[in-house]
Design a protein around this motif. Structure first.
Motif, PDB file in Angstrom:
ATOM      1  N   ARG A 374      11.226   5.340   1.219  1.00 27.90           N
ATOM      2  CA  ARG A 374      10.759   4.158   1.952  1.00 27.90           C
ATOM      3  C   ARG A 374      11.917   3.195   2.220  1.00 27.90           C
ATOM      4  O   ARG A 374      12.088   2.702   3.337  1.00 27.90           O
ATOM      5  N   THR A 375      12.721   2.935   1.195  1.00 25.94           N
ATOM      6  CA  THR A 375      13.839   1.996   1.353  1.00 25.94           C
ATOM      7  C   THR A 375      14.837   2.493   2.388  1.00 25.94           C
ATOM      8  O   THR A 375      15.295   1.738   3.253  1.00 25.94           O
ATOM      9  N   TRP A 378      13.295   2.335   5.929  1.00 29.43           N
ATOM     10  CA  TRP A 378      13.118   0.949   6.357  1.00 29.43           C
ATOM     11  C   TRP A 378      14.451   0.366   6.810  1.00 29.43           C
ATOM     12  O   TRP A 378      14.528  -0.315   7.830  1.00 29.43           O
ATOM     13  N   LEU A 409       5.930   4.399   7.710  1.00 31.59           N
ATOM     14  CA  LEU A 409       6.295   3.447   6.662  1.00 31.59           C
ATOM     15  C   LEU A 409       5.088   2.622   6.215  1.00 31.59           C
ATOM     16  O   LEU A 409       4.951   2.291   5.036  1.00 31.59           O
ATOM     17  N   GLU A 413       3.853   2.468   2.480  1.00 30.55           N
ATOM     18  CA  GLU A 413       3.769   1.166   1.811  1.00 30.55           C
ATOM     19  C   GLU A 413       2.397   0.966   1.180  1.00 30.55           C
ATOM     20  O   GLU A 413       2.269   0.482   0.053  1.00 30.55           O
ATOM     21  N   GLU A 414       1.352   1.368   1.902  1.00 26.71           N
ATOM     22  CA  GLU A 414      -0.003   1.231   1.374  1.00 26.71           C
ATOM     23  C   GLU A 414      -0.203   2.110   0.144  1.00 26.71           C
ATOM     24  O   GLU A 414      -0.834   1.711  -0.831  1.00 26.71           O
ATOM     25  N   GLY A 418       3.939  -1.286  -2.462  1.00 26.00           N
ATOM     26  CA  GLY A 418       5.319  -1.702  -2.696  1.00 26.00           C
ATOM     27  C   GLY A 418       5.619  -3.138  -2.333  1.00 26.00           C
ATOM     28  O   GLY A 418       4.729  -3.952  -2.079  1.00 26.00           O
ATOM     29  N   LEU A 420       7.611  -4.239   0.239  1.00 27.26           N
ATOM     30  CA  LEU A 420       7.861  -4.599   1.631  1.00 27.26           C
ATOM     31  C   LEU A 420       6.724  -5.443   2.189  1.00 27.26           C
ATOM     32  O   LEU A 420       6.944  -6.433   2.874  1.00 27.26           O
ATOM     33  N   LYS A 422       2.574  -4.982   3.821  1.00 26.02           N
ATOM     34  CA  LYS A 422       2.003  -4.461   5.060  1.00 26.02           C
ATOM     35  C   LYS A 422       2.124  -5.475   6.197  1.00 26.02           C
ATOM     36  O   LYS A 422       2.469  -5.129   7.324  1.00 26.02           O
ATOM     37  N   LEU A 425       5.560  -5.477   7.743  1.00 23.71           N
ATOM     38  CA  LEU A 425       5.827  -4.334   8.608  1.00 23.71           C
ATOM     39  C   LEU A 425       5.113  -4.474   9.949  1.00 23.71           C
ATOM     40  O   LEU A 425       5.677  -4.166  11.002  1.00 23.71           O
TER      41      LEU A 425
END
Length: 503
Positions: A374-375, A378, A409, A413-414, A418, A420, A422, A425
């Motif tokens: 994810r990181t 992103w 992503l 994230e969901e 995490g 970040l 939702k 994003l």
């Protein structure tokens, strides 16, 4: 006594599809000689008055086969994704139709006796059906039982028909079954049935109680290997798209093309994140399928061009054109229905193929956790977004790729809950789209877009001709090429008549 893990895919198809299934060359070539037969089955499900077994996640069934043989089976609640279920089951043979609490397995016997010490098992509902069965040798190591069930569920005063297909692994690998299902879905329409016969019977008895509810999608268990977690997220996302197609089959008016396409966008975004776990060939094949699925306009309004052509031809003089107009008028309604059915079947076939490809994911030592993935993506997405502000000529293709990546992503994230966020994003995505459109308006690309729109009209006309010519059994890619070729040829012919315009 027999016990073990039951692994099967439960599917629904059209009446013609169920009838055709066991006659398909794909099935016949894998048929184990002498294995095909037909059974008359009666399943009666039992529980206590307050449904202790159901609330504990178990189902108790006594089955009568061909009017004489009896067996009792206890099944535990398993996981069902895209019609594929895996759960423990324990079976014991009976002399008569009377529930027993021993003989299954020591741990299950103990659990039943502890749970039902002071309670009597009572009939809940009955499922009576005919099962056509055959064994298929899919590979050297995998044998699958295919069953076509036709009958009904009787729960109190309520009844519901049983019309389903089951593919159960007798021995072997899940990926072989998914690969076979993907191939089968190109021959007949196939959609997953998430509910077991037991769940459907419970729904008739207690429609408002919500027992055995479907598990929430997009969750990653702690400690799960990243490739396994990614595979699970992809399966859940593809399952959402298949659910949409099943909704369309049951209730066409309630089908939302927009929601379906949003689900596909999430699938494609997740697929982009999976490049680390698949071979280049498998990943590219899956990405191509997803791009094709996003282009399939199988809603009822997807074939307007033949109607436009019909109207134009109807106003012309000359016998050949009048005959063409009459032919198109006769084909109109059938054309739309046939095209819509084909689009839905092609979409389902593509989704089943993606499910198979996702099982090929392997460990990647460079990815220790999905959070790392994810990181990294992103950061990549932010870099692409920054490049947009510096570009004087943005690519529509690049914009689509970046928005698809953001959809993936969002799903990740969901699932990871995490840092970040939702909302962050979604806000970033909206800002990116707005910036892209703003730059596009300042670019000298209007003519190119018009040319693209013209090509799209040709493509839709070509699709219409494809269906009229009876090419619905061809593969999607092959069909697209034939459609475009046919559309261009017809356009060239019509353009010879100055009085006709398709613009």
């Amino acid at each position: 006594m027999a016990n073990g893990q039951e692994k099967e895919i439960k599917l629904v198809s059209t009446p013609a599809g169920r009838k055709k299934l066991l006659q398909l060359p794909l099935v016949k070539e894998k048929l184990i000689a002498g294995s095909r037969h037909e059974l008359a089955l009666v399943n009666r499900y039992y529980d206590t008055r307050d449904q202790k077994l159901t609330r504990t996640g178990m189902a108790y069934r006594i089955r009568r086969t061909n009017g004489k043989a009896f067996e009792a089976t206890v099944k535990t609640r398993g996981e069902t994704v895209n019609g594929f279920s895996a759960r423990q089951e324990y079976t014991v043979q009976l002399e008569k139709e009377q529930p027993v609490l021993v003989g299954f397995a020591p741990q299950m016997d103990e659990k039943l006796q502890t749970l039902l010490t002071e309670d009597e098992l009572l009939p809940l509902f009955t499922v009576e059906f005919t099962r056509k069965v055959a064994l298929l040798q899919l590979t050297k190591s995998t044998v699958v039982e295919v069953a076509v069930d036709t009958g009904s569920i009787q729960a109190g005063d309520s009844t519901e028909p049983i019309e389903e297909i089951e593919l159960e692994i007798k021995k072997g690998r899940e990926k072989d079954l998914l690969r076979f299902t993907a191939a089968l879905s190109r021959e007949i329409p196939l959609l997953p049935e998430e509910r077991s016969k037991f769940q459907r019977g419970l729904a008739l008895l207690t429609p408002d109680r919500g027992l055995w509810q479907k598990q929430a999608r997009y969750s990653c268990e702690a400690g799960m290997p990243p490739e396994g977690a990614w595979r699970g997220l992809v399966a859940a996302s593809l399952g959402g798209a298949l659910d949409q197609l099943e909704q369309r089959r049951r209730d066409p008016e309630g089908f939302s093309l927009e929601e379906y396409q949003e689900q596909l966008a999430a699938c494609r975004g997740l697929w982009q994140l999976g490049e680390d776990f698949l071979s280049g060939t498998s990943w590219q094949k899956g990405d191509t399928i997803l791009q094709g699925l996003l282009k399939l306009p199988f809603d009822q309004q997807a074939l307007p061009e033949e109607k436009r052509l019909e109207d134009l031809l109807a106003r012309q003089e000359g016998q050949p054109l009048q005959e063409a107009a009459q032919w198109l008028k006769r084909q109109g309604a059938e054309l739309e229905q046939q095209g819509s059915r084909y689009y839905a079947q092609a979409a389902a076939a593509g989704l089943w193929q993606l499910l198979y490809l996702s099982t090929l994911a392997v460990e990647n030592q460079e990815v220790q956790h999905l959070g790392d993935l994810r990181t990294r993506y992103w950061n990549k997405w932010q870099q692409e977004a920054r490049l947009l502000s510096e570009s004087g000529n943005p690519s529509p293709l690049a914009a689509r790729e970046n928005m698809a990546l953001l959809s993936g992503l969002l799903v990740l994230e969901e699932a990871l809950s995490g840092s970040l966020g939702k909302k962050k994003l979604v806000k970033a995505g909206k800002a990116y789209q707005a910036a892209w459109y703003k730059v596009c308006r300042t670019c000298a690309q209007i003519e190119a877009y018009q040319a693209g729109a013209q090509k799209e009209r040709v493509r839709r006309l070509g699709f219409a001709l494809c269906y009229a010519a009876g090419w619905e059994s061809a593969g999607v890619e092959k069909q697209l090429k034939k459609a475009e070729k046919a559309g261009k040829a017809l356009r060239k012919e019509i353009q010879r008549h100055a009085e006709i315009s398709l613009g």
